[in-house]
Design an enzyme around this catalytic site. Structure first.
Site, PDB file in Angstrom:
ATOM      1  N   LEU A 224       0.820  -1.213   0.000  1.00 35.42           N
ATOM      2  CA  LEU A 224       0.000   0.000   0.000  1.00 35.42           C
ATOM      3  C   LEU A 224       0.854   1.263   0.000  1.00 35.42           C
ATOM      4  CD1 LEU A 224      -2.686  -1.246   2.530  1.00 35.42           C
ATOM      5  CD2 LEU A 224      -2.823  -1.178   0.029  1.00 35.42           C
ATOM      6  N   ASP A 225       1.990   1.210   0.702  1.00 34.97           N
ATOM      7  CA  ASP A 225       2.869   2.376   0.736  1.00 34.97           C
ATOM      8  C   ASP A 225       4.147   2.027  -0.019  1.00 34.97           C
ATOM      9  OD1 ASP A 225       4.083   4.744   1.232  1.00 34.97           O
ATOM     10  OD2 ASP A 225       4.512   4.348   3.337  1.00 34.97           O
ATOM     11  N   PHE A 226       4.146   2.304  -1.306  1.00 34.63           N
ATOM     12  CA  PHE A 226       5.230   1.854  -2.176  1.00 34.63           C
ATOM     13  C   PHE A 226       6.209   3.000  -2.372  1.00 34.63           C
ATOM     14  CE2 PHE A 226       7.466  -0.028  -5.582  1.00 34.63           C
ATOM     15  CZ  PHE A 226       7.082  -1.347  -5.712  1.00 34.63           C
TER      16      PHE A 226
END
Ligand code: NAG
Ligand code: NAG
Length: 248
Positions: A26-28
Site C-alpha cells: 500500500l505504501d510503495f
C-alpha cells in the site's frame, strides 16, 4: 545490471504468487525497502494487503495513478483481475525503473531495458513476463553474449604480462565501484578496451581479481602508468598511443 531492480522484480513475483494470495504494497516508497544480503526486503508488511478490489462490472476496476489510469476486467468471482500485481508493478515502474534502468547496462543491452521500461510503463507485461525479461538481460550480461559483434579493440593495446599498476587515486568515472578512481565491471579485456577507448583520460587498465555479485571481474582504469610492479598473475594493458615516449 541493476541489482535493485532485479531484486524488486523477484520480490514482486513472490508477492504476486504468495501462499496468501496476491499481495499489494500500500505504501510503495523507496524508503519502504532495504537491501539485506543482496536481496530487497519490505521493512513493514503492515502496509500490505491481500484483499483484491471487489466489483460488479469492468468499470468498477480502474487502476488510477496520478499520471495514468488502466481499465481492468471484473472477474466472474467479482474481483478486479490482477489489480494487486498490476499496482505493484506500475509503482515499481514509476518509483524505481524510470530512474534506475536507463543507465544500468552496457549500451548493447539498453534496448532490452527500454523494452522492459516501455512494457511495464504501459502494463503490457505482468510480473511473470517482467521477471522473464530481466532474467534474459541478466543472462546476456553474465555470458558476455552481447559483445559478439564488437570489433577487436584490444589490438590497440600493448599487454604487459607479469605486471600490474599501483592502485592509487586516479580519475573518476560513473558508476565506479571505488571512490578513489575508475573501477568498473567488465566481461573481459575486450570490453575493458572498449571502455578505455571511450574515456579520454584512460591510458591503461588492469583486470583485477575482484568480482561483482554477478561474477563479473572489475577492471581498474588509469590515466597514467608511472608505477608498474611485478605480479605474476596480472596483465597491464596500455593504449598504444600512450606508450610512445614513456619509459617502461
Ligand atoms: C511505449 O512505446 C510506444 C510506442 O513507441 C509509445 O507510444 C508509448 O508511449 C511508450 N510507453 C511508455 C510508458 O514509455
Ligand atoms: C506466473 O507464474 C506463476 C508461477 O510460476 C504461475 O503459477 C502463474 O500461472 C503464471 N501466471 C501467468 C499469467 O502466466
Amino acid at each position: 545490471m541493476n541489482l535493485i531492480c532485479l531484486s524488486l522484480v523477484k520480490l514482486l513475483f513472490y508477492l504476486a504468487h504468495s501462499p496468501l494470495g496476491s499481495i499489494v504494497l500500500l505504501d510503495f516508497q523507496p524508503r519502504q525497502f532495504v537491501m539485506v544480503d543482496g536481496n530487497l526486503k519490505v521493512t513493514d508488511m503492515d502496509d500490505a494487503s491481500t484483499e483484491e478490489l471487489s466489483c460488479k462490472e469492468d468499470k468498477d476496476c480502474t487502476l488510477d495513478f496520478p499520471t495514468k489510469s488502466f481499465p481492468l476486467k471484473c472477474s466472474a468471482l467479482g474481483k478486479c483481475e490482477g489489480i494487486n500485481e498490476k499496482k505493484n508493478l506500475f509503482n515499481a515502474y514509476r518509483y524505481f525503473f524510470t530512474y534506475l534502468l536507463p543507465h544500468s547496462a552496457p549500451p548493447a543491452l539498453r534496448p532490452f531495458l527500454s523494452d522492459i521500461l516501455n512494457a511495464t510503463g504501459d502494463l503490457r507485461y505482468g510480473i511473470n513476463e517482467t521477471l522473464k525479461a530481466f532474467e534474459k538481460v541478466l543472462h546476456l550480461y553474465k555470458s558476455g553474449l552481447y559483445l559478439q559483434k564488437r570489433p577487436l579493440l584490444l589490438k590497440d593495446y600493448i599487454s604487459l604480462k607479469g605486471f600490474r599498476t599501483v592502485e592509487g587515486e586516479d580519475y573518476k568515472c560513473w558508476p565506479s565501484y571505488s571512490h578513489l578512481g575508475c573501477l568498473l565491471s567488465v566481461h573481459g579485456a575486450e570490453e575493458a578496451a572498449a571502455i578505455c577507448n571511450s574515456q579520454a583520460q584512460c591510458q591503461s587498465f588492469i583486470i583485477t581479481q575482484q568480482r561483482t555479485w554477478t561474477g563479473r571481474p572489475l577492471a581498474s582504469f588509469q590515466s597514467s602508468l608511472t608505477d608498474l610492479i611485478p605480479d605474476a598473475n596480472a596483465v597491464v594493458y596500455i593504449k598504444r598511443s600512450a606508450s610512445s615516449g614513456k619509459r617502461l
